[in-house]
Design a protein around this motif. Structure first.
Motif: not given
Length: 418
Positions: A373-394
């Motif tokens: 479950l950690s391999v399924i759930v955690f990256p799915l939640v983490a990826l949008p957070l990384l993309h959001r942070s990257r967009r704000s930095r750009e």
């Protein structure tokens, strides 16, 4: 030796990436789908395949090769540099939390060995993390550098503790520490000797000439290193996975820029591992998964979210310290979730624990299910957070001045494989 079961296992291994390519929106890593396929086709459900001698042998080799590839991802520079103090403090906090969680579960009568549970909770799936961070473009950002550093330390600590405390070849802890130092000393000698020998231009020229011929000399030498250190690890009373892991770290230190200097070499290693041996291990883990023990009663099923929460507590909570490096809250949350993503060491710990009687089958099944479950759930939640942070930095340079914390964010060193 029959090959029927191995044929089915390899058919599953070939079908999984084809399925993922056909259905790109399917939110499952290949390793998870391989384990799930093993569960469905194995004795737990359809009983179309079982782990016979050939399958079990390749599965053991696959586990060792998976740890070898994980060791190959260890970049010592990540454990130095400006972020080293944060990474070290976070690892210490994780170790304390792992010990407390294991002790509390043992006192509550839920687990047999608090040390085994704590060790299993300490690891992070480094081999799964690196592709995720690369694909998201975060590998060279501070969040990627700190997350990989923390994951590397957790992986090293878990593998060492697993071999030190839970080996089938029992001996005193004091003597095992001496033997562990012996293994480390031999690895250091190999590194020093290899670096010195690597200065001989005639020898390096011969290696380069034979590298892409039928001799495949770099691959042969790498396999010699893996099997040699694995055999030595067994003779010293540890699990073979420790030697395989150390072999990967040694190879990385001997040739830290191999991915740029010899790109085909790493590609070939990855092809051998992820194309053949590692999928056999994951599919076999699913075949051997005790689904009946997991659903034996409601209490066992409830242990799955309990272990999942424990993973997030032990590995995720210390990531809050990365805020001191100037990371945004979305990056901190993403780092916490990714550090709590774990599977290979959990499967290894459950397998070894079952052999030693240090964990009950129902707890082993619940622990592995939590890892899935950690391999399924955690990256799915983490990826949008990384993309959001990257967009704000750009967008930031166009709207506001660069914040004062920017030099701190840029401090961790670039990975050689970025």
């Amino acid at each position: 030796m029959a090959y029927d079961n191995l044929l089915i296992v390899l058919a599953i291994a070939a079908a999984v990436p084809l399925l993922l390519a056909t259905v790109p929106r399917l939110p499952l890593p290949g390793a998870v789908l391989e384990i799930l396929a093993g569960i469905v086709l194995g004795p737990a459900v359809l009983h179309l395949v079982e782990a016979d001698t050939a399958v079990e042998l390749l599965s053991v080799i696959g586990l060792g090769f998976l740890l070898f590839l994980a060791g190959l991802e260890i970049d010592i520079q990540q454990l130095r540099g400006p972020g080293a103090r944060l990474i070290g403090t976070g690892l210490l906090a994780s170790a304390v939390l792992a010990a407390l969680v294991g002790w509390c579960l043992h006192v509550a009568g839920l687990v047999e060995s608090p040390l085994l549970i704590g060790t299993a909770l300490l690891a992070t799936a480094l081999g799964l993390l690196v592709p995720i961070l690369k694909d998201s473009g975060a590998i060279d950002r501070p969040v990627g550098q700190l997350t990989i550093g923390g994951a590397s330390g957790g992986e090293v600590g878990a593998v060492v503790l697993l071999s030190l405390l839970f080996s089938e070849r029992s001996s005193g802890v004091g003597s095992k520490i001496i033997l562990l130092l012996t293994l480390v000393g031999v690895a250091a000698l190999i590194v020093a000797a290899s670096v010195r020998v690597g200065r001989w231009t005639r020898l390096t020229g011969t290696l380069d000439r034979l590298a892409d011929t039928s001799a495949q000399i770099r691959i042969r030498l790498a396999m010699l290193l893996v099997v040699g250190l694995s055999a030595m690890s067994l003779h010293l009373g540890f699990e073979a996975i420790l030697g395989a892991f150390v072999a990967g770290a040694v190879l990385r230190m001997v040739d830290p820029h191999a991915e740029r200097a010899h790109p085909r070499f790493h590609m070939k290693l990855a092809g051998l591992g992820y194309g053949f041996l590692v999928p056999v291990f994951f599919v076999t883990s699913g075949i051997q998964f005790d689904l009946g023990a997991l659903f034996e009663d409601a209490g066992t099923v409830l242990r799955v979210p309990m272990f999942l929460a424990a993973l997030l507590l032990v590995r995720g909570l210390p990531a809050l310290m990365y805020r001191a490096a100037g990371l945004s809250w979305p990056d901190v949350a993403a780092g916490a979730l990714l550090q709590a993503t774990s599977l290979p060491v959990i499967v290894a710990a459950a397998t070894i624990g079952l052999k030693l009687g240090a964990i009950r089958p129902e707890n082993a099944s619940a622990l592995v299910a939590a890892g899935l479950l950690s391999v399924i759930v955690f990256p799915l939640v983490a990826l949008p957070l990384l993309h959001r942070s990257r967009r704000s930095r750009e967008k930031r340079p166009a709207t506001t001045e660069r914040p004062a914390t920017a030099p701190t964010e840029a401090a961790p060193p670039n990975r050689s494989d970025g």
